[in-house]
Write a protein that holds these residues in place. Structure first.
Motif, short mmCIF file in Angstrom:
data_model
loop_
_atom_site.label_atom_id
_atom_site.label_comp_id
_atom_site.label_asym_id
_atom_site.label_seq_id
_atom_site.Cartn_x
_atom_site.Cartn_y
_atom_site.Cartn_z
N ARG A 248 102.93 18.43 110.14
CA ARG A 248 102.22 19.70 109.04
C ARG A 248 100.67 19.64 109.18
O ARG A 248 99.94 20.94 109.36
CB ARG A 248 102.27 19.22 107.44
CG ARG A 248 104.06 19.15 107.14
CD ARG A 248 103.82 19.72 105.51
NE ARG A 248 103.42 19.01 104.44
CZ ARG A 248 104.27 17.51 104.02
NH1 ARG A 248 105.80 17.71 104.68
NH2 ARG A 248 103.52 16.75 102.94
N SER A 252 99.12 23.24 110.95
CA SER A 252 98.32 23.53 109.97
C SER A 252 97.23 24.00 110.02
O SER A 252 96.88 23.77 111.01
CB SER A 252 97.82 22.95 108.84
OG SER A 252 96.90 22.05 109.08
N GLU A 257 96.33 19.30 104.72
CA GLU A 257 98.10 19.68 104.15
C GLU A 257 97.02 21.20 102.81
O GLU A 257 97.14 20.70 102.18
CB GLU A 257 98.46 18.86 102.94
CG GLU A 257 99.04 18.52 104.02
CD GLU A 257 100.45 16.97 103.34
OE1 GLU A 257 101.57 17.21 103.05
OE2 GLU A 257 100.07 16.23 103.14
N TRP A 259 96.16 25.36 102.99
CA TRP A 259 96.62 26.51 103.68
C TRP A 259 96.40 27.72 102.82
O TRP A 259 96.73 27.72 101.38
CB TRP A 259 98.65 26.87 103.79
CG TRP A 259 99.19 26.02 104.97
CD1 TRP A 259 99.40 26.03 106.19
CD2 TRP A 259 99.99 24.43 104.71
NE1 TRP A 259 99.91 24.86 106.18
CE2 TRP A 259 100.02 23.99 105.72
CE3 TRP A 259 99.33 23.78 103.49
CZ2 TRP A 259 100.45 22.77 105.78
CZ3 TRP A 259 100.19 22.49 103.32
CH2 TRP A 259 101.20 22.02 104.72
#
Length: 546
Positions: A248, A252, A257, A259
């Motif tokens: 991830r 990304s 983590e 978004w």
């Protein structure tokens, strides 16, 4: 090892296959990858006395990372991801340094490192396709490849303040603190600067000092870090899904983590927007900066809505309304400067022993006197000055190396109007030179270990491909470099970033060309990774191989 290199297509002759400059995250990974994956003879030169890079030099009070610890680490050692236990969400400098020392010992890295050794210059020999590297500790060495792992924020910016040489107290730059620290107890202290470093240092120094004067040139928007112990159940879940986490963050936008919200600020009601802002504020970290509404950094109107929320938070926290107004930025859009994470920063200005001197309202620093700092015609007596004035970012650490490419071309001359690179990895006119997280790469706009690992893996694969094909020289083509430079500026032109006088734009260094120094891929670090992978698969278009 050198013979092994010759048998795989690298001509014999050099002392080393690769010289790496710097022993931080980048240099450590480069050594591990190039030595242990490819069997090359590699040597790392490091000016400090041990590994760490940023985390060796930056030992100022309150120094800690501002990416969550579970992703601020090497991901290539999967067992260490399971074994290592971080004490906090954002560990302090000593803990990060212990981690890097552990990695160095675990992988026997120090045997190929030379500490207390500063590279003073390097020149490319076109006849032999070799770099000759000079240090301050002895005879020059030759290497087929030169890899810079000098970091993006390592060349200190010490302002040329008149009178500093006559100051009778002590002064420090935040990246050059003594190992044993500084005892501020009972001292009158001045901190010059209010960027991300100062935001970490000021609350800690204020707890010790008899009096603290903060000299602010430009106010910054700060958001809370929310540091502390991490719930053991959360730690266990993360360790159980590290493979997915690594995937991830590599895909990304920013190596974290987080978004962006795929809506405009104006697509939701004011009440819903406030709930979203409150949730991000309470969560802490970079969520408010890189996990906000998608138009925050492109629309002045959307940005104003987000900034208004932060201004209300500042006014609610700082008791003196006049001080609160001084701490509110007036000269840039929110998010266009490096986001500082705050641990009681604004609350610090409620203390009776803390004074804020704002250049715009109180007058700029005029000079350092024997006993303090004069600003706006007023003398501020201090015993210790701490310069939290940042760095000559991204280009400074590279031009300081005194690199000479083909025809004796000096890097600082090639970059006299700003950096010119291909992918932020290579520079036309400088064959067999790789710049880890160099200018015009995502680097500082991401979680740095993610950007570092991507570059090291790409460089390793590139050298492996060269060996397999019997190549011994690679160089960025001028046309590809020009295209990349245009692309870097085009992608940022649709954002608010160029409007700020930030170190992203080189604006903190007098006389430095004004240009956006990193690279903001429209698809984030994941998109940049894919772009680099495609170039490798296609046989390295944009590079001349010989």
């Amino acid at each position: 090892m050198a013979q092994n290199g010759a048998q795989n297509g690298l001509a014999s002759g050099p002392d080393l296959d690769v010289v790496v400059i710097g022993a931080g995250f980048s240099g450590m990974h480069a050594l591990k990858s190039l030595r242990d994956r490819l069997g090359l003879k590699v040597r790392v030169y490091e000016a400090g006395e041990t590994v760490g890079g940023t985390w060796y030099w930056n030992r100022y009070p309150g120094a800690r990372c501002d990416s969550d610890s579970y992703i601020y680490c090497f991901t290539w050692d999967r067992q260490l991801l399971q074994d290592w236990e971080w004490s906090e969400r954002y560990p302090e400098q000593p803990e990060i340094l212990r981690y890097l020392e552990h990695v160095a010992k675990r992988h026997d890295l120090k045997r190929d490192m030379r500490f207390n050794t500063r590279v003073t210059g390097a020149a490319f020999d076109e006849a032999r396709d070799l770099w000759t590297i000079r240090t301050d500790r002895g005879e020059p060495v030759t290497a087929r490849f030169l890899v810079t792992a000098v970091g993006t924020l390592s060349t200190r910016n010490i302002p040329g303040v008149r009178g500093l040489d006559r100051f009778q107290g002590r002064w420090y730059h935040t990246s050059a603190f003594p190992k044993g620290g500084v005892d501020f107890t009972g001292k009158r202290v001045a901190v010059v600067g209010t960027g991300a470093t100062a935001v970490q240092a000021i609350p800690v120094i204020a707890q010790q000092a008899r009096h603290l004067t903060v000299f602010q040139r430009t106010a910054n928007y700060c958001v809370p870090a929310r540091n502390g112990k991490v719930d053991p159940d959360v730690v266990a879940r993360r360790k159980a899904e590290y493979d997915q986490i690594v995937q991830r963050i590599r895909e990304s936008p920013f190596g974290q983590e987080h978004w962006p919200i795929e809506k405009s600020v104006f697509d939701v009601s004011a009440e819903e927007r406030e709930r979203i802002f409150d949730a991000m504020w309470d969560k802490g970290g970079f969520a408010f900066w890189i996990g906000n509404f998608q138009d925050m950094l492109s629309s002045p109107e959307a940005n104003e809505v987000c900034a208004d929320y932060l201004r209300r938070r500042i006014r609610r926290t700082v008791k003196d309304p006049a001080v609160a107004e001084r701490l509110i930025p007036r000269s840039h859009y929110y998010g266009t400067k490096r986001q500082p994470l705050d641990s009681h920063y604004y609350e610090t200005f409620n203390k009776e022993n803390v004074l804020l001197v704002d250049a715009a309202l109180d007058g700029a620093i005029e000079e350092v006197t024997e006993t303090g700092i004069r600003a706006g015609g007023r003398d501020h007596p201090v015993d210790i000055i701490v310069f939290a004035t940042g760095f000559d970012a991204m280009t400074g650490p590279l031009t300081a190396l005194n690199l000479r490419g083909r025809g004796g071309l000096r890097l600082e001359e090639a970059w006299r109007d700003g950096p010119h690179t291909y992918l932020g990895i290579a520079v036309a006119g400088f064959p067999n030179l790789f710049t880890i997280t160099g200018p015009q790469s995502p680097s500082v706009l991401t979680n740095m270990p993610v950007a570092i690992e991507q570059h090291v893996e790409w460089i390793t694969d590139c050298i492996a491909a060269m060996r397999a094909q019997g190549r011994r020289r690679i160089e960025a083509e001028p046309a590809a470099q020009e295209d990349w430079g245009r692309h870097v500026q085009e992608t940022i032109s649709g954002t608010l970033f160029p409007t700020a006088n930030s170190w992203y734009m080189g604006a903190n260094i007098p006389g430095k060309p004004r240009t956006f120094l990193p690279y903001l891929d429209p698809a984030g670090i994941g998109g940049y990774r894919k772009r680099c992978e495609e170039i490798a698969v296609k046989g390295y278009p944009g590079f001349a191989l010989a």
